[in-house]
Write a protein that holds these residues in place. Structure first.
Motif, PDB file in Angstrom:
ATOM      1  N   UNK A   1       0.297  30.024  12.815  1.00 29.53           N
ATOM      2  CA  UNK A   1      -1.099  30.269  12.453  1.00 29.53           C
ATOM      3  C   UNK A   1      -1.923  30.673  13.665  1.00 29.53           C
ATOM      4  N   UNK A   2      -1.625  30.088  14.827  1.00 29.20           N
ATOM      5  CA  UNK A   2      -2.330  30.470  16.053  1.00 29.20           C
ATOM      6  C   UNK A   2      -2.043  31.927  16.412  1.00 29.20           C
ATOM      7  N   UNK A   3      -0.792  32.318  16.320  1.00 36.21           N
ATOM      8  CA  UNK A   3      -0.424  33.695  16.656  1.00 36.21           C
ATOM      9  C   UNK A   3      -1.055  34.693  15.696  1.00 36.21           C
TER      10      UNK A   3
ATOM     11  N   UNK B   1      -8.202  28.914  22.992  1.00 34.58           N
ATOM     12  CA  UNK B   1      -9.275  29.895  22.890  1.00 34.58           C
ATOM     13  C   UNK B   1      -9.623  30.141  21.424  1.00 34.58           C
ATOM     14  N   UNK B   2     -10.907  30.247  21.121  1.00 32.17           N
ATOM     15  CA  UNK B   2     -11.327  30.509  19.745  1.00 32.17           C
ATOM     16  C   UNK B   2     -10.932  31.915  19.296  1.00 32.17           C
ATOM     17  N   UNK B   3     -11.004  32.888  20.195  1.00 35.56           N
ATOM     18  CA  UNK B   3     -10.683  34.261  19.830  1.00 35.56           C
ATOM     19  C   UNK B   3      -9.187  34.526  19.849  1.00 35.56           C
TER      20      UNK B   3
ATOM     21  N   UNK C   1      -9.368  27.916   9.063  1.00 36.36           N
ATOM     22  CA  UNK C   1      -8.699  28.925   9.874  1.00 36.36           C
ATOM     23  C   UNK C   1      -8.200  28.291  11.164  1.00 36.36           C
ATOM     24  N   UNK C   2      -7.099  28.826  11.699  1.00 37.76           N
ATOM     25  CA  UNK C   2      -6.512  28.265  12.916  1.00 37.76           C
ATOM     26  C   UNK C   2      -7.462  28.353  14.097  1.00 37.76           C
ATOM     27  N   UNK C   3      -8.355  29.365  14.110  1.00 36.24           N
ATOM     28  CA  UNK C   3      -9.283  29.497  15.222  1.00 36.24           C
ATOM     29  C   UNK C   3     -10.509  28.599  15.069  1.00 36.24           C
TER      30      UNK C   3
ATOM     31  N   UNK D   1      -5.933  38.770  14.394  1.00 38.18           N
ATOM     32  CA  UNK D   1      -6.767  39.069  13.240  1.00 38.18           C
ATOM     33  C   UNK D   1      -8.155  39.487  13.698  1.00 38.18           C
ATOM     34  N   UNK D   2      -8.630  40.615  13.173  1.00 36.30           N
ATOM     35  CA  UNK D   2      -9.975  41.068  13.509  1.00 36.30           C
ATOM     36  C   UNK D   2     -11.000  40.051  13.029  1.00 36.30           C
TER      37      UNK D   2
END
Length: 236
Positions: free
Chosen positions: A82-84, A211-213, A158-160, A89-90
């Motif tokens: 999920x992190x990857x 990192x969030x992004x 979401x993972x982020x 993802x835009x």
């Protein structure tokens, strides 16, 4: 909940600097005074919670992250998938709107995992001092943290929006907690307490986090409350 201290090792930075005893006591007192209001003020139905400045963490320079995290991703890629995907993802990095339903979901997951896992040291369970995995029945701080992230992702986060973080420990050099990023602030899910507290009222000095992004990468945390702790450690 677990009151068992754990050790997060193999960070490629110098050992953390501890605040003077008086500073720690003052931080603890202030956290106790404000934590209840900050965490339980979260509302019913809308995103109307007032969030003062510094409610959101600021990311600093890139960091290699804990070695045990990288080993986990090699050993069990599904835990990092999920992190990857989020990193590619835009629009990644968008904080969640903390509705009443989402707040309740956070409380449910935090309490459920804290009660489900029995605290055990990695050395006792896995034969090594720092082993990251999603705890099922036993584990230490990072196992609680990973289990909570997996449960929240399964619930639609979401993972982020749910990020691993390393803080300065109280009984050990480092401790692991989960950061939940919302429009109303960044909140801490911790195996040492069932209460969910905003990061700046948690009493912790944050060192690094995902990192969030690009959640498959790690960054230092610029602590606006006092000094940029992560960058300070990196330069010593």
């Amino acid at each position: 909940m677990s009151v068992h201290p754990c050790t997060v090792e193999a960070l490629t930075i110098e050992r953390s600097l501890y605040l003077p005893v008086i500073g720690l006591l003052l931080t603890a007192v202030m956290s106790l005074l404000f934590a209840v209001a900050a965490s339980d003020r979260v509302y019913a139905g809308t995103s109307s919670v007032a969030h003062p400045t510094k409610a959101h963490q600021v990311e600093g320079r890139r960091h290699s992250g804990p070695k045990a995290y990288r080993l986990m991703c090699q050993r069990d890629p599904a835990l990092c998938q999920a992190d990857r995907l989020a990193a590619r993802t835009a629009g990644a990095g968008q904080a969640a709107d903390l509705t009443a339903e989402r707040w309740q979901a956070l409380r449910d997951v935090n309490l459920r995992v804290n009660n489900r896992l029995a605290p055990r040291d990695d050395l006792e369970v896995y034969g090594t001092s720092d082993f990251w995995t999603a705890g099922r029945f036993v584990g230490d701080c990072e196992d609680y943290m990973i289990a909570k992230k997996q449960d929240l992702i399964a619930a639609g986060w979401a993972a982020d929006q749910v990020l691993y973080a390393v803080v300065e420990g109280i009984e050990t050099p480092y401790h692991a907690v989960l950061i939940v990023r919302t429009q109303q602030g960044d909140f801490v899910l911790d195996n040492l307490t069932d209460r969910i507290t905003r990061w700046d009222l948690s009493g912790y000095n944050f060192v690094i986090r995902q990192s969030a992004e690009q959640p498959d990468r790690w960054v230092r945390v610029v602590d606006q409350r006092t000094t940029p702790i992560g960058d300070q450690l990196a330069t010593r």
